[in-house]
Design a protein around this motif. Structure first.
Motif, PDB file in Angstrom:
ATOM      1  N   GLY A  85       5.744 -13.728 -18.442  1.00 55.58           N
ATOM      2  CA  GLY A  85       4.573 -12.881 -18.245  1.00 55.58           C
ATOM      3  C   GLY A  85       3.963 -13.056 -16.864  1.00 55.58           C
ATOM      4  N   ILE A  86       3.922 -14.304 -16.370  1.00 55.52           N
ATOM      5  CA  ILE A  86       3.393 -14.541 -15.025  1.00 55.52           C
ATOM      6  C   ILE A  86       4.300 -13.895 -13.983  1.00 55.52           C
ATOM      7  CG2 ILE A  86       2.968 -16.339 -13.299  1.00 55.52           C
ATOM      8  CD1 ILE A  86       1.875 -18.085 -15.476  1.00 55.52           C
ATOM      9  N   GLY A  87       5.594 -14.043 -14.167  1.00 53.04           N
ATOM     10  CA  GLY A  87       6.523 -13.395 -13.248  1.00 53.04           C
ATOM     11  C   GLY A  87       6.381 -11.891 -13.272  1.00 53.04           C
ATOM     12  N   GLU A  88       6.138 -11.328 -14.454  1.00 49.75           N
ATOM     13  CA  GLU A  88       5.956  -9.879 -14.571  1.00 49.75           C
ATOM     14  C   GLU A  88       4.677  -9.431 -13.870  1.00 49.75           C
ATOM     15  OE1 GLU A  88       5.197  -7.653 -18.496  1.00 49.75           O
ATOM     16  OE2 GLU A  88       7.394  -7.623 -18.269  1.00 49.75           O
ATOM     17  N   SER A  89       3.611 -10.227 -13.999  1.00 50.65           N
ATOM     18  CA  SER A  89       2.356  -9.887 -13.320  1.00 50.65           C
ATOM     19  C   SER A  89       2.519  -9.934 -11.805  1.00 50.65           C
ATOM     20  CB  SER A  89       1.239 -10.846 -13.757  1.00 50.65           C
ATOM     21  OG  SER A  89       0.929 -10.689 -15.129  1.00 50.65           O
ATOM     22  N   LEU A  90       3.220 -10.949 -11.304  1.00 48.09           N
ATOM     23  CA  LEU A  90       3.470 -11.030  -9.864  1.00 48.09           C
ATOM     24  C   LEU A  90       4.283  -9.839  -9.377  1.00 48.09           C
ATOM     25  CD1 LEU A  90       4.274 -14.828  -9.402  1.00 48.09           C
ATOM     26  CD2 LEU A  90       2.302 -13.590  -8.504  1.00 48.09           C
ATOM     27  N   ALA A  91       5.305  -9.463 -10.160  1.00 46.57           N
ATOM     28  CA  ALA A  91       6.118  -8.309  -9.770  1.00 46.57           C
ATOM     29  C   ALA A  91       5.305  -7.022  -9.788  1.00 46.57           C
ATOM     30  CB  ALA A  91       7.327  -8.195 -10.704  1.00 46.57           C
ATOM     31  N   MET A  92       4.432  -6.868 -10.770  1.00 42.31           N
ATOM     32  CA  MET A  92       3.570  -5.695 -10.834  1.00 42.31           C
ATOM     33  C   MET A  92       2.659  -5.630  -9.614  1.00 42.31           C
ATOM     34  SD  MET A  92       2.484  -5.865 -14.866  1.00 42.31           S
ATOM     35  CE  MET A  92       0.947  -5.022 -14.509  1.00 42.31           C
ATOM     36  N   ALA A  93       2.034  -6.764  -9.283  1.00 44.15           N
ATOM     37  CA  ALA A  93       1.118  -6.793  -8.140  1.00 44.15           C
ATOM     38  C   ALA A  93       1.861  -6.501  -6.843  1.00 44.15           C
ATOM     39  CB  ALA A  93       0.423  -8.150  -8.067  1.00 44.15           C
ATOM     40  N   PHE A  94       3.041  -7.087  -6.686  1.00 45.03           N
ATOM     41  CA  PHE A  94       3.806  -6.890  -5.454  1.00 45.03           C
ATOM     42  C   PHE A  94       4.248  -5.441  -5.310  1.00 45.03           C
ATOM     43  CE2 PHE A  94       7.948  -6.739  -3.307  1.00 45.03           C
ATOM     44  CZ  PHE A  94       7.594  -7.273  -2.078  1.00 45.03           C
ATOM     45  N   LEU A  95       4.835  -4.881  -6.358  1.00 40.55           N
ATOM     46  CA  LEU A  95       5.347  -3.515  -6.286  1.00 40.55           C
ATOM     47  C   LEU A  95       4.207  -2.505  -6.127  1.00 40.55           C
ATOM     48  CD1 LEU A  95       7.856  -1.789  -6.328  1.00 40.55           C
ATOM     49  CD2 LEU A  95       7.743  -1.730  -8.824  1.00 40.55           C
ATOM     50  N   GLY A  96       3.140  -2.696  -6.887  1.00 39.10           N
ATOM     51  CA  GLY A  96       2.009  -1.777  -6.783  1.00 39.10           C
ATOM     52  C   GLY A  96       1.359  -1.816  -5.409  1.00 39.10           C
ATOM     53  N   THR A  97       1.229  -3.014  -4.826  1.00 37.51           N
ATOM     54  CA  THR A  97       0.637  -3.137  -3.494  1.00 37.51           C
ATOM     55  C   THR A  97       1.538  -2.503  -2.442  1.00 37.51           C
ATOM     56  OG1 THR A  97      -0.403  -5.219  -4.192  1.00 37.51           O
ATOM     57  CG2 THR A  97      -0.354  -4.752  -1.839  1.00 37.51           C
ATOM     58  N   CYS A  98       2.834  -2.705  -2.551  1.00 36.53           N
ATOM     59  CA  CYS A  98       3.768  -2.112  -1.583  1.00 36.53           C
ATOM     60  C   CYS A  98       3.724  -0.589  -1.634  1.00 36.53           C
ATOM     61  CB  CYS A  98       5.185  -2.614  -1.844  1.00 36.53           C
ATOM     62  SG  CYS A  98       5.462  -4.323  -1.372  1.00 36.53           S
ATOM     63  N   ILE A  99       3.732  -0.028  -2.842  1.00 34.84           N
ATOM     64  CA  ILE A  99       3.676   1.435  -2.975  1.00 34.84           C
ATOM     65  C   ILE A  99       2.374   1.965  -2.381  1.00 34.84           C
ATOM     66  CG2 ILE A  99       3.538   3.326  -4.632  1.00 34.84           C
ATOM     67  CD1 ILE A  99       5.380   1.692  -6.461  1.00 34.84           C
ATOM     68  N   ALA A 100       1.269   1.293  -2.688  1.00 36.73           N
ATOM     69  CA  ALA A 100      -0.020   1.740  -2.161  1.00 36.73           C
ATOM     70  C   ALA A 100      -0.054   1.663  -0.642  1.00 36.73           C
ATOM     71  CB  ALA A 100      -1.145   0.893  -2.759  1.00 36.73           C
ATOM     72  N   ALA A 101       0.497   0.590  -0.054  1.00 37.91           N
ATOM     73  CA  ALA A 101       0.468   0.432   1.400  1.00 37.91           C
ATOM     74  C   ALA A 101       1.309   1.500   2.094  1.00 37.91           C
ATOM     75  CB  ALA A 101       0.965  -0.959   1.780  1.00 37.91           C
ATOM     76  N   VAL A 102       2.476   1.809   1.527  1.00 34.38           N
ATOM     77  CA  VAL A 102       3.351   2.814   2.135  1.00 34.38           C
ATOM     78  C   VAL A 102       2.681   4.187   2.130  1.00 34.38           C
ATOM     79  CG1 VAL A 102       5.521   4.057   1.846  1.00 34.38           C
ATOM     80  CG2 VAL A 102       5.476   1.565   1.636  1.00 34.38           C
ATOM     81  N   ILE A 103       2.033   4.549   1.032  1.00 39.67           N
ATOM     82  CA  ILE A 103       1.371   5.850   0.951  1.00 39.67           C
ATOM     83  C   ILE A 103       0.088   5.868   1.775  1.00 39.67           C
ATOM     84  CG2 ILE A 103       0.308   7.517  -0.630  1.00 39.67           C
ATOM     85  CD1 ILE A 103       2.200   6.537  -2.794  1.00 39.67           C
ATOM     86  N   ALA A 104      -0.624   4.734   1.813  1.00 41.85           N
ATOM     87  CA  ALA A 104      -1.910   4.680   2.520  1.00 41.85           C
ATOM     88  C   ALA A 104      -1.745   4.694   4.032  1.00 41.85           C
ATOM     89  CB  ALA A 104      -2.684   3.432   2.107  1.00 41.85           C
ATOM     90  N   LEU A 105      -0.581   4.281   4.548  1.00 36.80           N
ATOM     91  CA  LEU A 105      -0.407   4.223   6.003  1.00 36.80           C
ATOM     92  C   LEU A 105      -0.562   5.586   6.667  1.00 36.80           C
ATOM     93  CD1 LEU A 105       0.225   2.557   8.502  1.00 36.80           C
ATOM     94  CD2 LEU A 105       2.666   2.875   8.024  1.00 36.80           C
ATOM     95  N   PRO A 106       0.173   6.616   6.251  1.00 35.00           N
ATOM     96  CA  PRO A 106      -0.055   7.935   6.880  1.00 35.00           C
ATOM     97  C   PRO A 106      -1.432   8.508   6.560  1.00 35.00           C
ATOM     98  CG  PRO A 106       1.487   8.131   5.061  1.00 35.00           C
ATOM     99  CD  PRO A 106       1.291   6.675   5.273  1.00 35.00           C
ATOM    100  N   LEU A 107      -1.940   8.251   5.368  1.00 33.92           N
ATOM    101  CA  LEU A 107      -3.272   8.749   5.033  1.00 33.92           C
ATOM    102  C   LEU A 107      -4.338   8.103   5.911  1.00 33.92           C
ATOM    103  CD1 LEU A 107      -3.119   8.836   1.112  1.00 33.92           C
ATOM    104  CD2 LEU A 107      -2.959  10.760   2.699  1.00 33.92           C
ATOM    105  N   GLY A 108      -4.130   6.816   6.238  1.00 31.52           N
ATOM    106  CA  GLY A 108      -5.076   6.138   7.113  1.00 31.52           C
ATOM    107  C   GLY A 108      -5.108   6.744   8.499  1.00 31.52           C
ATOM    108  N   PHE A 109      -3.941   7.092   9.043  1.00 31.47           N
ATOM    109  CA  PHE A 109      -3.901   7.747  10.348  1.00 31.47           C
ATOM    110  C   PHE A 109      -4.565   9.126  10.286  1.00 31.47           C
ATOM    111  CE2 PHE A 109      -0.306   4.825  11.397  1.00 31.47           C
ATOM    112  CZ  PHE A 109      -0.894   4.269  12.524  1.00 31.47           C
ATOM    113  N   LEU A 110      -4.349   9.844   9.185  1.00 33.03           N
ATOM    114  CA  LEU A 110      -4.952  11.169   9.057  1.00 33.03           C
ATOM    115  C   LEU A 110      -6.475  11.092   8.919  1.00 33.03           C
ATOM    116  CD1 LEU A 110      -2.430  12.924   6.629  1.00 33.03           C
ATOM    117  CD2 LEU A 110      -2.677  13.292   9.093  1.00 33.03           C
TER     118      LEU A 110
END
Length: 280
Positions: A85-110
């Motif tokens: 469960g701890i490993g699953e939570s870490l994977a969720m946090a990592f994947l969710g943060t990466c997806i958010a950062a990739v999408i937020a980068l162009p939005l931040g420039f805009l």
């Protein structure tokens, strides 16, 4: 102001700068009115929520009973499920943060005024960021659990959706504070808008952006614990099951593991941030 000034000089200074000698009668009245309003609001909310000394005392007694049941912490028989469960939570946090950062980068420039000069578009995009930030990740988790079903996928989508707008706003503010000379030099040499962003702005703001992403990864590790309680996967599901059957010693063991995990992530991300900005 000299301590040896004569009363006439003091009166002259008092007439010139009255606020330096204390608040005016109107200011004192407003302060008193504000204090009374705050006290009335505080008492009103305590009465509305039925906060009484008896309820607080009973709650503290119940909390102490739970604390006594937590000692000593124990992994129980299903300790492999806890680690999973701890490993699953870490994977969720990592994947969710990466997806958010990739999408937020162009939005931040805009959303940065030194990149997009159209005021109406930028204002609309910023207000969209504000609206997205107003919805907590727990609400997104409840929605995604109904949409995609129980499991970590709902947690990943909830974390990513909740973080996109916040990271985009932070990225936009970092871009607006970047040095203009580098971007102006690339534009003056014939560079396109993409080249200005890639070579003039991004190298300056990348350490700041990555620092924000690392902090959000640490914060999302804690958030993933709560998301699991509503069925979005992770260690939260393990905590909810043990609270339901009152295995408080195992709950304490999970809490200790989560504290150690978050502390380790904080230490690693701190070293990465210091390495990025050139500090030792």
């Amino acid at each position: 102001m000299s301590p040896h000034m004569i009363p006439a000089e003091i009166d002259a200074w008092r007439a010139r700068m009255p606020r330096a000698f204390g608040p005016s009668p109107r200011g004192k009245a407003l302060r008193m009115l504000g204090g009374v309003a705050f006290l009335a609001w505080l008492i009103g909310t305590l009465w509305m929520f039925e906060v009484t000394p008896q309820r607080i005392w009973n709650g503290l007694n119940g909390l102490m009973v739970i604390v006594r049941l937590m000692i000593p912490p124990s992994p129980g028989e299903l300790w492999l499920d806890i680690l999973r469960g701890i490993g699953e939570s870490l994977a969720m946090a990592f994947l969710g943060t990466c997806i958010a950062a990739v999408i937020a980068l162009p939005l931040g420039f805009l959303g940065a005024r030194n990149v997009v000069t159209n005021t109406l578009f930028r204002f609309s995009l910023r207000r969209f960021f504000d609206g997205m930030r107003g919805v907590d990740s727990l609400i997104w988790a409840l929605a995604y659990v109904r949409a995609v079903g129980l499991g970590p996928l709902a947690g990943v989508l909830a974390i990513a959706t909740a973080d996109i707008a916040v990271l985009a706003k932070l990225f936009a503010e970092a871009t607006e504070n970047a040095e203009k000379k580098q971007a102006e030099g690339i534009a003056a040499s014939g560079g396109s808008s993409l080249m200005v962003m890639r070579f003039g702005l991004l190298p300056q703001v990348a350490p700041v952006m990555l620092g924000h992403v690392l902090y959000f990864f640490e914060s999302n590790t804690r958030s993933a614990t709560i998301l699991g309680v509503v069925g979005a996967g992770g260690i939260g599901l393990q905590i909810a099951e043990r609270i339901r059957v009152r295995y408080w010693d195992e709950v304490a063991f999970i809490i200790i593991l989560m504290v150690i995990t978050v502390a380790a992530i904080d230490w690693i991300s701190g070293r990465v941030r210091r390495r990025l900005i050139g500090a030792r």
